[in-house]
Write an enzyme that holds these catalytic residues in place. Structure first.
Site, PDB file in Angstrom:
ATOM      1  N   ASP A 213       0.831  -1.204   0.000  1.00 50.15           N
ATOM      2  CA  ASP A 213       0.000   0.000   0.000  1.00 50.15           C
ATOM      3  C   ASP A 213       0.873   1.266   0.000  1.00 50.15           C
ATOM      4  O   ASP A 213       1.859   1.350   0.738  1.00 50.15           O
ATOM      5  CB  ASP A 213      -0.875  -0.038   1.265  1.00 50.15           C
ATOM      6  N   HIS A 337      -9.993  -1.022  -6.381  1.00 56.04           N
ATOM      7  CA  HIS A 337     -11.044  -0.672  -5.425  1.00 56.04           C
ATOM      8  C   HIS A 337     -11.100   0.818  -5.094  1.00 56.04           C
ATOM      9  O   HIS A 337     -11.880   1.224  -4.243  1.00 56.04           O
ATOM     10  CB  HIS A 337     -10.818  -1.482  -4.137  1.00 56.04           C
ATOM     11  N   ASP A 338     -10.267   1.611  -5.748  1.00 58.29           N
ATOM     12  CA  ASP A 338     -10.227   3.055  -5.474  1.00 58.29           C
ATOM     13  C   ASP A 338     -10.725   3.904  -6.638  1.00 58.29           C
ATOM     14  O   ASP A 338     -10.962   5.093  -6.464  1.00 58.29           O
ATOM     15  CB  ASP A 338      -8.784   3.498  -5.164  1.00 58.29           C
TER      16      ASP A 338
HETATM   17  C1  NOJ Z   1      -4.453   3.011  -0.912  1.00 59.39           C
HETATM   18  C2  NOJ Z   1      -5.551   2.003  -0.863  1.00 59.39           C
HETATM   19  O1  NOJ Z   1      -5.718   1.416  -2.118  1.00 59.39           O
HETATM   20  C3  NOJ Z   1      -6.784   2.724  -0.391  1.00 59.39           C
HETATM   21  O2  NOJ Z   1      -7.937   1.954  -0.512  1.00 59.39           O
HETATM   22  C4  NOJ Z   1      -6.538   3.150   1.029  1.00 59.39           C
HETATM   23  O3  NOJ Z   1      -7.645   3.904   1.490  1.00 59.39           O
HETATM   24  C5  NOJ Z   1      -5.282   4.005   1.145  1.00 59.39           C
HETATM   25  N1  NOJ Z   1      -4.179   3.448   0.413  1.00 59.39           N
HETATM   26  C6  NOJ Z   1      -4.850   4.150   2.579  1.00 59.39           C
HETATM   27  O4  NOJ Z   1      -4.347   2.932   3.044  1.00 59.39           O
END
Ligand code: NOJ
Length: 542
Positions: A213, A337-338
């Site tokens: 991450d 997922h983002d």
């Molecule tokens: C990136 C992750 O893909 C996201 O979903 C997360 O909220 C942030 N990093 C913080 O960990």
């Protein structure tokens, strides 16, 4: 019926590592399959769907965080790195899942969240207990500015300032994301040791690697200088982007931390690291590490970030290929997922073209669960919003719930995902857009993914062959994938008009292997290749 795994019988193929020749499939565990009726997906649910993943033909699964967490950021706020959250299951269930995954010759990647813990993590609880705590320096604590305000202008990704005041000890702590996600201080050797041991814990249990991450966030400026203004900021963008992350991301020291992680992974056979890094491609290359001892794959998000236009994508592919150092293996990501789903960003008609692009480019493809059935962003009513990003910065379309809705398995109750009430609303199209129906439809997007994956697995040219771009007309992208004598031509029509592509100059006999419409196999081609709107083709040249 499970298909036999198709693997090209060729020595050259075997010389590539699994993560070079394979396909990665991302599972967002809350939304993949719920086995116990609580409306949230779990490990047993994933385990019950391995037949499907094997049929689909993916080589590795990456599961977003499954560790104990207060779920302020749905698992990206970890309160214990070496256990499983009861929502998802137990360590024993994880072991059973891993054994079943491996029995199918599939690899399993976990999500590693090194930049921050949860504010409930015992390390942080101890750190915030007193300025004299042995773990005080495990996080980033600073005195207030002379006016009593935060130490500098740094912002949090999810809205607001990045400094949270701690009344009891009279200092601020830094959080790049939510205040419930305090950043670890990776400059502290004890933090390094503890966090590298987390990798070992899971490697010992047999996981095949990690998606790391926000890898580029791991070091911050030691002088805590203010971040400069971003001249390209426009209203409507996330307020975080008003400043450049000059002193909070992509510092040279990050590379030392990445090298430490790589060192640990190399203590074990055949394991790997994928780095989540949102940076311009020029900077991305640094994350392969000097001489290739960094991340095995720094995620390449260009297909997510660029407008869905043939010219821009073609230029980006060429540029990326040209920038890759000799030791670097490429990779491509279509969804996660983002970010908005491909069938929404590019439109449903282009979903097949996108699939063909992803699965015929040179480099490891990463697919996002549900994209293979054409799932779209699902509008979320305000009273059902879950994502803290949307709650903190509402109305700008930054919320990520729309892309995290339950996998649509069938037309039955809960889309076959749950026998209870799903934690996020189901897509309204689940009665017609679901695995059960699409699997039986030979012309569906799912059948296309299945065929493309099968072809990629059986064609050395597609999985590990050379890539050579070709000039193409408006709305088109064309390139060759070659391995030895085998020559495959890919032409993709990004537009809604019919287009032609001249193949006479390639001086070969051409026959069509696969069209995104799934209706032209074995067609012999003349001098001109005709493409319908939104059509992509793979052509065999002899
Ligand atoms: C990136 C992750 O893909 C996201 O979903 C997360 O909220 C942030 N990093 C913080 O960990």
């Amino acid at each position: 019926m499970i298909n036999e795994v198709v693997v090209p019988k060729n020595a050259e193929f075997a010389s590539f590592r699994w993560w070079e020749r394979g396909i990665i499939y991302q599972i967002y565990p809350r939304s993949f399959m719920d086995s116990n009726g609580d409306g949230i997906g779990d490990l047993s649910g994933i385990r019950s769907k391995l037949d499907y993943l094997q049929w689909l033909g993916v080589d590795a699964i990456w599961i977003s965080p499954i560790y104990p967490s207060p779920m302020a950021d749905f698992g990206y706020d970890v309160s214990n790195y070496t256990d499983i959250d009861p929502i998802f299951g137990t360590l024993a269930e994880f072991a059973a899942l891993l054994a079943d995954v491996h029995a199918r010759d599939i690899k399993l990647l976990l999500d590693y969240v090194p930049n921050h813990t949860s504010d409930h993590h015992p390390w942080f609880v101890e750190s915030r207990s007193s300025r004299r705590s042995a773990k005080r320096d495990w996080y980033i604590w600073r005195d207030p500015a002379p006016d009593g305000g935060p130490p500098n202008n740094w912002r949090a990704n999810f809205g607001g300032g990045a400094w949270e005041w701690d009344e009891r000890t009279g200092q601020y702590y830094y959080h790049a994301f939510l205040k419930e996600q305090p950043d670890l201080n990776w400059r502290n050797p004890e933090v390094q040791r503890a966090m590298l041991d987390v990798l070992r814990f899971w490697l010992e249990r047999g996981v095949d690697g990690f998606r790391v991450d926000v890898m580029h966030h791991l070091a911050k400026d030691t002088e805590f200088r203010d971040n400069p203004a971003n001249a390209d900021f426009k209203p409507g963008m996330s307020p975080y982007r008003e400043l450049l992350a000059t002193y909070t991301a992509d510092l040279p020291e990050v590379q030392e931390i990445v090298a430490m992680m790589r060192g640990v992974v190399e203590e074990y056979d055949d394991r790997m690291l994928v780095g989540e890094i949102y940076l311009p491609v020029e900077r991305l290359m640094a994350y392969y590490g000097a001489s290739g001892k960094g991340a095995h794959l720094p995620f390449n998000f260009q297909l997510i970030r660029l407008p869905w236009k043939a010219e821009e994508i073609a230029a980006a592919v060429e540029r990326y290929e040209a920038l890759l150092p000799s030791y670097a293996w490429p990779n491509w990501v279509l969804g996660n997922h983002d970010k908005s789903r491909i069938a929404t960003r590019a439109g449903p008609a282009q979903a097949g073209v996108a699939a063909m692009l992803l699965l015929t480019l040179r480099g490891t493809p990463t697919m996002y669960y549900g994209d293979e059935i054409g799932m779209r962003d699902v509008p979320i009513p305000i009273d059902r919003v879950q994502d803290p990003f949307e709650k903190n910065v509402p109305g700008l379309g930054l919320g990520r719930d729309p892309v995290r809705t339950p996998m649509q398995w069938s037309a039955g109750h809960g889309a076959g995902f749950t026998r209870g009430v799903p934690w996020l609303p189901l897509g309204v199209d689940y009665a017609t857009n679901n695995v059960a129906l699409l699997k039986d439809n030979p012309k569906s997007i799912l059948s296309l993914y299945h065929r493309l994956i099968e072809l990629r697995r059986s064609e050395l040219a597609l999985s590990v062959g050379e890539y050579a771009p070709l000039p193409a007309g408006e709305d088109l992208i064309a390139y060759m994938r070659n391995a030895g004598e085998r020559r495959l031509l890919i032409v993709l029509n990004f537009g809604s008009q019919e287009r032609r592509f001249n193949i006479s100059e390639l001086e070969a006999q051409a026959s069509l292997l696969l069209s995104t419409y799934l209706d032209r196999e074995h067609e012999k081609l003349g001098a001109e290749l005709e493409l319908r709107s939104d059509e992509g083709v793979i052509v065999e040249l002899r």
